[in-house]
Motif scaffolding. Structure first.
Motif, PDB file in Angstrom:
ATOM      1  N   VAL A 165       0.758  35.301 -35.707  1.00 46.51           N
ATOM      2  CA  VAL A 165       2.160  35.145 -35.287  1.00 46.51           C
ATOM      3  C   VAL A 165       2.235  35.074 -33.771  1.00 46.51           C
ATOM      4  CG1 VAL A 165       4.383  36.329 -35.129  1.00 46.51           C
ATOM      5  CG2 VAL A 165       3.198  36.215 -37.323  1.00 46.51           C
ATOM      6  N   ARG A 166       1.539  35.968 -33.119  1.00 47.16           N
ATOM      7  CA  ARG A 166       1.513  35.966 -31.656  1.00 47.16           C
ATOM      8  C   ARG A 166       0.937  34.651 -31.115  1.00 47.16           C
ATOM      9  NH1 ARG A 166       3.773  37.334 -26.942  1.00 47.16           N
ATOM     10  NH2 ARG A 166       2.253  37.678 -25.307  1.00 47.16           N
ATOM     11  N   GLY A 167      -0.153  34.207 -31.702  1.00 47.51           N
ATOM     12  CA  GLY A 167      -0.772  32.975 -31.244  1.00 47.51           C
ATOM     13  C   GLY A 167       0.107  31.754 -31.436  1.00 47.51           C
TER      14      GLY A 167
ATOM     15  N   ALA B 290       6.862  28.054 -32.683  1.00 48.46           N
ATOM     16  CA  ALA B 290       7.757  29.170 -33.015  1.00 48.46           C
ATOM     17  C   ALA B 290       8.182  29.156 -34.476  1.00 48.46           C
ATOM     18  CB  ALA B 290       8.974  29.152 -32.102  1.00 48.46           C
ATOM     19  N   ALA B 291       8.467  27.990 -35.027  1.00 46.28           N
ATOM     20  CA  ALA B 291       8.900  27.921 -36.423  1.00 46.28           C
ATOM     21  C   ALA B 291       7.804  28.432 -37.350  1.00 46.28           C
ATOM     22  CB  ALA B 291       9.286  26.484 -36.785  1.00 46.28           C
ATOM     23  N   GLU B 292       6.575  28.031 -37.083  1.00 39.29           N
ATOM     24  CA  GLU B 292       5.459  28.505 -37.897  1.00 39.29           C
ATOM     25  C   GLU B 292       5.269  30.001 -37.744  1.00 39.29           C
ATOM     26  OE1 GLU B 292       5.513  25.973 -35.879  1.00 39.29           O
ATOM     27  OE2 GLU B 292       4.563  24.197 -36.776  1.00 39.29           O
ATOM     28  N   ALA B 293       5.479  30.503 -36.523  1.00 35.72           N
ATOM     29  CA  ALA B 293       5.339  31.938 -36.282  1.00 35.72           C
ATOM     30  C   ALA B 293       6.378  32.723 -37.080  1.00 35.72           C
ATOM     31  CB  ALA B 293       5.480  32.231 -34.789  1.00 35.72           C
ATOM     32  N   ARG B 294       7.622  32.256 -37.064  1.00 35.32           N
ATOM     33  CA  ARG B 294       8.676  32.959 -37.809  1.00 35.32           C
ATOM     34  C   ARG B 294       8.402  32.939 -39.312  1.00 35.32           C
ATOM     35  NH1 ARG B 294      11.752  30.273 -33.760  1.00 35.32           N
ATOM     36  NH2 ARG B 294      12.633  31.779 -32.281  1.00 35.32           N
ATOM     37  N   ALA B 295       7.885  31.822 -39.792  1.00 31.32           N
ATOM     38  CA  ALA B 295       7.593  31.713 -41.221  1.00 31.32           C
ATOM     39  C   ALA B 295       6.502  32.696 -41.653  1.00 31.32           C
ATOM     40  CB  ALA B 295       7.176  30.277 -41.555  1.00 31.32           C
ATOM     41  N   LEU B 296       5.608  33.036 -40.726  1.00 28.01           N
ATOM     42  CA  LEU B 296       4.498  33.932 -41.049  1.00 28.01           C
ATOM     43  C   LEU B 296       4.859  35.408 -40.907  1.00 28.01           C
ATOM     44  CD1 LEU B 296       1.490  33.988 -41.854  1.00 28.01           C
ATOM     45  CD2 LEU B 296       0.906  33.816 -39.415  1.00 28.01           C
ATOM     46  N   ARG B 297       5.979  35.700 -40.277  1.00 25.98           N
ATOM     47  CA  ARG B 297       6.332  37.093 -40.008  1.00 25.98           C
ATOM     48  C   ARG B 297       6.469  37.956 -41.266  1.00 25.98           C
ATOM     49  NH1 ARG B 297      10.771  37.078 -35.137  1.00 25.98           N
ATOM     50  NH2 ARG B 297      10.651  39.338 -35.352  1.00 25.98           N
ATOM     51  N   PRO B 298       7.090  37.489 -42.355  1.00 30.74           N
ATOM     52  CA  PRO B 298       7.175  38.353 -43.542  1.00 30.74           C
ATOM     53  C   PRO B 298       5.808  38.783 -44.060  1.00 30.74           C
ATOM     54  CG  PRO B 298       8.720  36.524 -43.719  1.00 30.74           C
ATOM     55  CD  PRO B 298       7.850  36.223 -42.545  1.00 30.74           C
ATOM     56  N   LEU B 299       4.859  37.858 -44.086  1.00 31.72           N
ATOM     57  CA  LEU B 299       3.512  38.205 -44.536  1.00 31.72           C
ATOM     58  C   LEU B 299       2.869  39.197 -43.569  1.00 31.72           C
ATOM     59  CD1 LEU B 299       1.205  37.724 -46.540  1.00 31.72           C
ATOM     60  CD2 LEU B 299       0.476  35.786 -45.133  1.00 31.72           C
ATOM     61  N   ALA B 300       3.077  38.967 -42.278  1.00 34.24           N
ATOM     62  CA  ALA B 300       2.529  39.881 -41.275  1.00 34.24           C
ATOM     63  C   ALA B 300       3.101  41.281 -41.450  1.00 34.24           C
ATOM     64  CB  ALA B 300       2.812  39.361 -39.874  1.00 34.24           C
TER      65      ALA B 300
ATOM     66  N   ALA C  49       3.666  40.933 -30.794  1.00 33.10           N
ATOM     67  CA  ALA C  49       3.888  39.759 -31.638  1.00 33.10           C
ATOM     68  C   ALA C  49       5.350  39.555 -31.980  1.00 33.10           C
ATOM     69  CB  ALA C  49       3.064  39.868 -32.925  1.00 33.10           C
ATOM     70  N   THR C  50       6.174  40.557 -31.728  1.00 32.21           N
ATOM     71  CA  THR C  50       7.612  40.391 -31.983  1.00 32.21           C
ATOM     72  C   THR C  50       8.283  39.548 -30.907  1.00 32.21           C
ATOM     73  OG1 THR C  50       9.534  41.624 -32.768  1.00 32.21           O
ATOM     74  CG2 THR C  50       8.565  42.367 -30.701  1.00 32.21           C
ATOM     75  N   LEU C  51       7.618  39.361 -29.764  1.00 29.48           N
ATOM     76  CA  LEU C  51       8.191  38.608 -28.645  1.00 29.48           C
ATOM     77  C   LEU C  51       7.918  37.123 -28.845  1.00 29.48           C
ATOM     78  CD1 LEU C  51       7.128  40.966 -25.721  1.00 29.48           C
ATOM     79  CD2 LEU C  51       9.259  40.976 -27.049  1.00 29.48           C
ATOM     80  N   MET C  52       8.921  36.418 -29.279  1.00 26.48           N
ATOM     81  CA  MET C  52       8.751  35.011 -29.653  1.00 26.48           C
ATOM     82  C   MET C  52       9.040  34.044 -28.512  1.00 26.48           C
ATOM     83  SD  MET C  52       7.903  35.391 -32.838  1.00 26.48           S
ATOM     84  CE  MET C  52       8.144  33.811 -33.641  1.00 26.48           C
ATOM     85  N   ARG C  53       9.677  34.548 -27.445  1.00 25.96           N
ATOM     86  CA  ARG C  53      10.037  33.665 -26.329  1.00 25.96           C
ATOM     87  C   ARG C  53       9.317  34.108 -25.063  1.00 25.96           C
ATOM     88  NH1 ARG C  53      15.957  34.270 -25.254  1.00 25.96           N
ATOM     89  NH2 ARG C  53      15.330  33.013 -23.451  1.00 25.96           N
ATOM     90  N   PRO C  54       8.270  33.378 -24.663  1.00 23.25           N
ATOM     91  CA  PRO C  54       7.540  33.764 -23.443  1.00 23.25           C
ATOM     92  C   PRO C  54       8.414  33.792 -22.202  1.00 23.25           C
ATOM     93  CG  PRO C  54       6.289  32.155 -24.721  1.00 23.25           C
ATOM     94  CD  PRO C  54       7.650  32.238 -25.348  1.00 23.25           C
ATOM     95  N   ASP C  55       9.494  32.995 -22.193  1.00 20.55           N
ATOM     96  CA  ASP C  55      10.339  32.907 -20.998  1.00 20.55           C
ATOM     97  C   ASP C  55      11.544  33.845 -21.039  1.00 20.55           C
ATOM     98  OD1 ASP C  55      11.582  31.596 -23.074  1.00 20.55           O
ATOM     99  OD2 ASP C  55      12.348  29.949 -21.846  1.00 20.55           O
TER     100      ASP C  55
ATOM    101  N   LYS D 275      12.922  41.475 -23.574  1.00 18.72           N
ATOM    102  CA  LYS D 275      11.646  41.825 -24.181  1.00 18.72           C
ATOM    103  C   LYS D 275      11.560  43.327 -24.443  1.00 18.72           C
ATOM    104  CE  LYS D 275       9.066  37.930 -22.258  1.00 18.72           C
ATOM    105  NZ  LYS D 275       7.910  37.478 -21.473  1.00 18.72           N
ATOM    106  N   ARG D 276      12.029  44.107 -23.491  1.00 18.12           N
ATOM    107  CA  ARG D 276      12.010  45.560 -23.685  1.00 18.12           C
ATOM    108  C   ARG D 276      12.824  45.966 -24.913  1.00 18.12           C
ATOM    109  NH1 ARG D 276      10.288  48.868 -19.444  1.00 18.12           N
ATOM    110  NH2 ARG D 276       9.729  47.774 -17.519  1.00 18.12           N
ATOM    111  N   LEU D 277      14.017  45.395 -25.056  1.00 22.62           N
ATOM    112  CA  LEU D 277      14.856  45.711 -26.208  1.00 22.62           C
ATOM    113  C   LEU D 277      14.171  45.300 -27.505  1.00 22.62           C
ATOM    114  CD1 LEU D 277      18.383  44.658 -24.874  1.00 22.62           C
ATOM    115  CD2 LEU D 277      17.533  46.990 -25.255  1.00 22.62           C
ATOM    116  N   GLY D 278      13.558  44.121 -27.506  1.00 27.49           N
ATOM    117  CA  GLY D 278      12.862  43.658 -28.697  1.00 27.49           C
ATOM    118  C   GLY D 278      11.719  44.578 -29.088  1.00 27.49           C
ATOM    119  N   LEU D 279      10.985  45.068 -28.099  1.00 33.95           N
ATOM    120  CA  LEU D 279       9.871  45.966 -28.379  1.00 33.95           C
ATOM    121  C   LEU D 279      10.358  47.323 -28.882  1.00 33.95           C
ATOM    122  CD1 LEU D 279       7.607  45.079 -25.334  1.00 33.95           C
ATOM    123  CD2 LEU D 279       7.103  44.604 -27.738  1.00 33.95           C
ATOM    124  N   VAL D 280      11.464  47.806 -28.324  1.00 30.58           N
ATOM    125  CA  VAL D 280      12.026  49.069 -28.811  1.00 30.58           C
ATOM    126  C   VAL D 280      12.421  48.929 -30.278  1.00 30.58           C
ATOM    127  CG1 VAL D 280      13.997  50.628 -28.638  1.00 30.58           C
ATOM    128  CG2 VAL D 280      12.797  49.895 -26.559  1.00 30.58           C
TER     129      VAL D 280
END
Length: 211
Positions: free
Chosen positions: A149-151, A158-168, A186-192, A198-203
């Motif tokens: 997912v991170r990769g 991004a679409a492929e990453a989101r699709a893989l998240r349930p399995l992850a 791996a929860t951070l989907m937007r590098p920019d 990002k902090r909120l997403g990680l929390v």
């Protein structure tokens, strides 16, 4: 003289803000510092293409790092090199396997020669090593999909990453809580995205234990 651990921490913050932020969720200070050592090693590898533009020169630098791993895994630190000295200590204390490090360097060499990203070498292997540092061996299978997912998100898929998240997330249910900071990135989907986002997403991810 600056404390080596502080210097490496600053290096990672400048080079890889996502994983630096994730490492803040490691409660144990020594384990957090060990995680930073792994990320500092990767930061050194990531910086090479920006320092040399010729693929063969970049490859030579990667080969140098691969050769230094001989000393790292023999317990013989290269004196005067903060990353290698610290990595030698981390490898010994956590009984880390060499293979993911070699695969990562080989993937970097492939990239400078125009080969596609090897997601497992770039993301899965390093995440598995990070989990071993935080929670010991035996959890490698639980983070394979999270690493992918991170990769995928980092390589514009991004679409492929989101699709893989349930399995992850199903696999991460088997992961010890103390290891989650190694995969929370791996929860951070937007590098920019801004740092506060990002902090909120990680929390949120850390509270739920899910990506």
């Amino acid at each position: 003289m600056a404390d080596p651990a502080t210097t490496l921490d600053e290096q990672v913050r400048a080079a890889d803000i996502d994983r630096w932020l994730s490492s803040r969720f490691v409660a144990d200070g020594r384990l957090r510092a060990d995680l930073i050592v792994l990320y500092a090693f990767e930061a050194e590898l990531m910086a090479i293409p920006a320092r040399v533009t010729q693929p063969l020169l970049a490859e030579m630098r990667y080969v140098w790092w691969r050769e230094q791993l001989d000393g790292v895994f023999a317990g013989i630190a290269r004196k005067g090199h903060p990353v290698l000295e610290a990595l030698t200590d981390v490898v010994a204390r956590h009984s880390l396997d060499r293979a993911p490090f070699d695969f990562l360097i080989a993937a970097h060499i492939g990239r400078v020669h125009g080969e596609p990203h090897d997601l497992d070498a770039f993301y899965v292997g390093p995440m598995q090593t990070a989990v071993r540092v935080l929670a010991g061996p035996g959890h490698e299978a639980a983070v394979v999909e999270a690493g992918r997912v991170r990769g995928l998100s980092q390589t514009g898929q991004a679409a492929e990453a989101r699709a893989l998240r349930p399995l992850a997330n199903r696999a991460l249910a088997r992961l010890p809580v103390e290891a989650f900071p190694a995969v929370a990135v791996a929860t951070l989907m937007r590098p920019d995205a801004p740092e506060f986002v990002k902090r909120l997403g990680l929390v949120a991810a850390s509270v739920r234990g899910r990506l």
